[in-house]
Enzyme design. Structure first.
Site, PDB file in Angstrom:
ATOM      1  N   HIS A  30      -2.864   3.198  -4.617  1.00 16.41           N
ATOM      2  CA  HIS A  30      -2.224   2.621  -3.193  1.00 16.41           C
ATOM      3  C   HIS A  30      -0.754   2.274  -3.602  1.00 16.41           C
ATOM      4  CE1 HIS A  30      -5.609   3.338  -0.514  1.00 16.41           C
ATOM      5  NE2 HIS A  30      -6.153   2.601  -1.485  1.00 16.41           N
ATOM      6  N   ASP A  50       0.706  -1.015  -0.120  1.00 18.42           N
ATOM      7  CA  ASP A  50       0.138  -0.029   0.122  1.00 18.42           C
ATOM      8  C   ASP A  50       0.818   1.030  -0.123  1.00 18.42           C
ATOM      9  OD1 ASP A  50      -2.217   1.942   0.575  1.00 18.42           O
ATOM     10  OD2 ASP A  50      -3.319  -0.155   0.938  1.00 18.42           O
ATOM     11  N   GLU A 108      -9.735   2.510  -5.192  1.00 19.91           N
ATOM     12  CA  GLU A 108      -9.437   3.913  -4.523  1.00 19.91           C
ATOM     13  C   GLU A 108      -8.256   4.675  -5.237  1.00 19.91           C
ATOM     14  OE1 GLU A 108     -10.941   4.174   0.075  1.00 19.91           O
ATOM     15  OE2 GLU A 108      -8.815   3.337  -0.356  1.00 19.91           O
TER      16      GLU A 108
HETATM   17  C1  ACM Z   1     -10.959  -0.881   0.717  1.00 17.74           C
HETATM   18  O1  ACM Z   1     -11.420  -0.465   1.882  1.00 17.74           O
HETATM   19  N1  ACM Z   1     -10.264   0.405   0.275  1.00 17.74           N
HETATM   20  C2  ACM Z   1     -10.920  -1.905   0.036  1.00 17.74           C
END
Ligand code: ACM
Length: 815
Positions: free
Chosen positions: A300, A237, A370
């Site tokens: 990420h 991440d 995201e």
């Molecule tokens: C997530 O909670 N961004 C998968």
């Protein structure tokens, strides 16, 4: 009750009341004033009491079919578990059972090959259509038979038998280390059982906070004891890269470490070697658990870009590369994406080669969540790539990117799974979807013929706090009580009937931004994992909350015995002061309501500072409050039908100071916007540290219904914290209140924040995390009114939060 006070708060909490008559006068006044406010202090009173049966079978998850017989079978140390000759799977299941019997009950069971013994494992299918993990368990007065077709079934049969060792807890309590002849009494019964879903998972984020290998193994043990079978590890991440990749050592050498805000510690991080992960994979496989690795892309990606800037996005100016970013310390959503160059995709494929060599899992998780597309939009080279590929936009590029990796995995016999954002821009062929933003993604994907796993944040994200208690550690303020987990139905409404087969199962997730230690992680996972197990395993038709809670109480005792730091939030006593008949408070008495979140157990209390026991006074069944004479110190806990405590003792004092105090969790976020977290003063603090409720969008709270007659001042215990949150498109919603001084103030206003300014307290200079107390006199006020407490500090500096707001019945001493 508030045990996690800031260690370095500078003033005592109790206002200085110097003489007894003054104390009484103040107390009476305050009591008369405080009642209405305190009665609505934000605690959760149970709405109904659940039955507390004396005889409960301690099985979690509930088996599909169970028939009880008469009597018990005594298993004594030395009893033999017989396994078929040469059957390694059966021997493994038997050894696991023997190890648990020893560890948990000091019961020595001996594993031998053959067909006779007190416990016999047999390799038989119940039916040809048994799903993986199905088993039958028969206990007769003569012995136990565990029967299954596959290794998983034999393991789970053993787990159910081990759980039954707690069935006669009093008789079985004699099992201890000093008594080698110790035995357990197992009730005569027959269980025919099978899992509802094939994917019964738990995700652990090891990026935001790193979990050492021994913790992962202990978690795997617990998962097996809950009949769960997928451990999903979130390995990369923005804040770190946690898996050794031999071809690209900087991923962990650089990407594995970050410098937390405030510089404490100087370096935070860690990673797993491939050898360690192989060890975990083998350990998990012996317990019928598949480890699914996740590397998040295309977003990420900041830690990867920090390690190899060429993987990142050229946003136009400069020498064709972004400057190397640091490994992120901001949680939330950060802008760094991988670019979509051929060389970057080749890099990912090479990384995947190593991942696939370590993890035999059929599924490889590629994240996909995201990925805000700002960098891709701003990059001429990414825009050129979109045009060259003939794609419509950035969403289509993400779909192409994921599809490309999916084809690569498929060519090597694996399957791609990603978070539900991979639906945007078109779901690549063959991709499976993990639905976290509700269940809509799962419905859409399954109706398109793709396999799905349900992991909706509102029901299965375990970083959501499990109660509104003031003694909860850090987490997200969104509430996920265990009852809500247990109520989750994984087969979503809206699914075409012939698509149900695409629902592989479900997964709970522990994101670890606010889980800095094993203790914190265990508190978040347990006991809610018991509800996850039941939802994943047991037939939907048998779902029964009232039947679950007594079994949960027994499960809790099991956690305690095993040294698992399970939360007792749901059973712990909460205190609520009631207004009572007029005049009662003025006469120095208070009606106090005691309850717990579950409405379960017999609550007993003391008023003399001692611990309540099973013989202490209990609350009547009439629901009447306890009348205490003030000042009072109430200590209480709930007991089960056998007189065993269900939670640690909690204490609440009722006196001048406590009645006029509202803790962080009793203040209300201002209505202009709330993004609520409960966070420690320092991001990496691993102790059970002081924690503050913060509102990321507006550092503003309401002290509701303050009774102001006679109040002369206010003291606010506050904290200055790092503002380390990537808010992406929500950043524009952060509210700046006008400040009078460079560092800003804490304003106290009358009413709804548009009211008159009652006090303006300058904030201390500096930016390092710090707890402090601000005090000010208040002008004479009357009646019951809200107070607004808000910070005017610059929104690009640190974040401010309130630990407690205390109205003072005597005027505070001037500094
Ligand atoms: C997530 O909670 N961004 C998968």
């Amino acid at each position: 009750m508030r045990t996690r006070r800031p260690a370095n708060a500078t003033v005592p909490r109790t206002p200085p009341l110097s003489s007894a008559p003054r104390l009484l006068r103040a107390l009476r006044l305050v009591l008369a004033l405080a009642a209405a406010g305190a009665a609505h202090a934000g605690t959760e009173a149970p709405v109904a009491s659940l039955p507390m049966p004396a005889q409960v079978l301690p099985l979690v998850p509930l088996p599909a079919h169970l028939t009880r017989g008469e009597g018990v079978l005594r298993l004594a140390s030395g009893a033999v578990i017989a396994v078929p000759a040469g059957d390694r799977g059966a021997r493994r299941a038997a050894s696991f059972l023997a190890a648990m019997a020893w560890r948990d009950h000091h019961l020595r069971l001996q594993v031998r090959e053959g067909s006779s013994g007190a416990i016999v494992l047999r390799r038989d299918a119940r039916t040809a259509a048994d799903p993986k993990g199905a088993y039958e368990l028969a206990v007769t007065p003569a012995g136990v038979t565990l029967q299954a077709r596959d290794d998983a079934g034999l393991l789970y049969a053993g787990v159910s038998l081990w759980q039954l060792f707690d069935a006669n807890a009093n008789a079985n309590a004699n099992a201890n280390a000093d008594d080698a002849r110790a035995g357990v009494d197992v009730p005569v019964l027959r269980i025919v059982d099978q899992p509802r879903f094939g994917w019964r998972g738990l995700m652990l984020d090891v990026v935001r906070h790193f979990a050492p290998l021994d913790e992962l193994k202990a978690l795997v043990d617990q998962m097996a004891l809950h009949k769960l079978n997928v451990l999903h590890l979130h390995l990369s991440d923005d804040q770190g890269w946690r898996l050794e990749i031999k071809r690209y050592p900087d991923l962990t050498r650089i990407g594995g470490w970050r410098t937390p805000p405030g510089g404490e510690p100087a370096r935070y991080g860690g990673f797993y070697t491939q050898a360690q992960m192989r060890e975990l994979v083998a350990y998990a496989a012996e317990r019928q658990i598949t480890v699914v690795p996740e590397l998040d892309m295309p977003g990420h990606a900041q830690a990867a870009v920090a390690a190899y800037p060429r993987l990142g996005v050229d946003i136009g100016d400069g020498p064709g590369r972004n400057p190397r970013p640091a490994v992120a310390v901001d949680y939330g959503v950060n802008p760094y994406l991988y670019n979509a160059d051929e060389s970057t995709l080749r890099f990912i494929e090479q990384v995947m080669d190593e991942v696939m060599a370590v993890f035999p899992s059929p599924f490889i998780h590629v994240g996909g969540d995201e990925a805000i597309k700002d960098q891709w939009k701003a990059s001429p080279s990414v825009q050129a790539r979109i045009r060259a590929l003939g794609l419509a936009n950035e969403e289509a590029l993400q779909s192409w990117f994921i599809g490309r990796i999916g084809r690569y995995l498929e060519s090597r016999g694996r399957r791609l799974i990603g978070w539900d954002e991979i639906l945007e821009g078109g779901l690549p062929a063959g991709a499976s979807v993990m639905s976290w933003r509700g269940t809509e993604g799962a419905v859409a994907a399954a109706n398109l013929g793709h396999d799905v796993v349900l992991a909706p944040a509102g029901s299965l994200y375990l970083d959501n706090l499990q109660s509104a208690r003031d003694d909860e550690p850090e987490g997200r303020l969104a509430q996920l009580p265990i009852e809500k987990v247990h109520a989750f139905e994984a087969m979503p409404a809206g699914l075409d009937a012939d698509r149900a087969k695409h629902v592989l199962g479900l997964e709970a997730a522990l994101w670890t931004e606010y889980m800095p230690s094993r203790r914190h992680r265990e508190h978040a996972i347990f006991p809610r994992l018991a509800a996850v197990a039941e939802v994943a395993w047991s037939p939907a038709a048998l779902r029964d909350w009232r039947g679950f809670v007594p079994r949960l109480a027994l499960q809790r005792a099991r956690y305690l015995r095993q040294g698992v730091n399970a939360a007792d939030s749901a059973f712990a006593v909460q205190f609520d002061i009631d207004g009572g008949p007029a005049g009662m408070l003025a006469a120095g008495q208070a009606p106090v309501r005691l309850g717990n979140q579950l409405g379960y157990g017999q609550i007993r209390y003391t008023l003399d500072g001692s611990d309540p026991g099973p013989a202490s006074p209990g609350l009547g069944a009439d629901g009447q409050p306890l009348i205490v004479t003030l000042p009072a110190r109430v200590r209480a806990t709930a007991f089960d039908a056998a007189g065993r405590p269900l939670a640690a003792v909690r204490e609440q004092r009722f006196d001048t100071a406590t009645l006029l105090t509202r803790a962080s969790n009793q203040l209300q976020a201002c209505p202009s916007g709330e993004m609520g977290l409960r966070v420690p003063l320092r991001t990496e603090a691993t102790d059970w540290a002081p924690v503050f409720n913060v509102n990321l969008l507006d550092a503003c709270w309401i002290y509701p219904r303050a009774r102001l007659d006679g109040v002369q001042g206010i003291a606010v215990d506050a904290g200055r914290l790092a503002r380390n949150y990537g808010l992406a498109q929500d950043a524009v919603k952060v509210v700046q209140h006008p400040a009078r001084t460079p560092a800003g103030e804490l304003e106290v206003r009358q009413g709804d924040c548009t009211g008159p300014l009652l006090a303006s307290l300058p904030l201390p200079a500096g930016s390092a995390p710090q707890a402090f107390t601000l005090k000010a006199p208040l002008p004479p006020l009357t009646g019951v009114q809200d107070l607004c407490l808000r910070f005017t500090a610059p929104i690009h500096g640190p974040l401010y939060a309130i630990d407690a707001a205390r109205l003072l019945a005597a005027e505070p001493a001037r500094p």
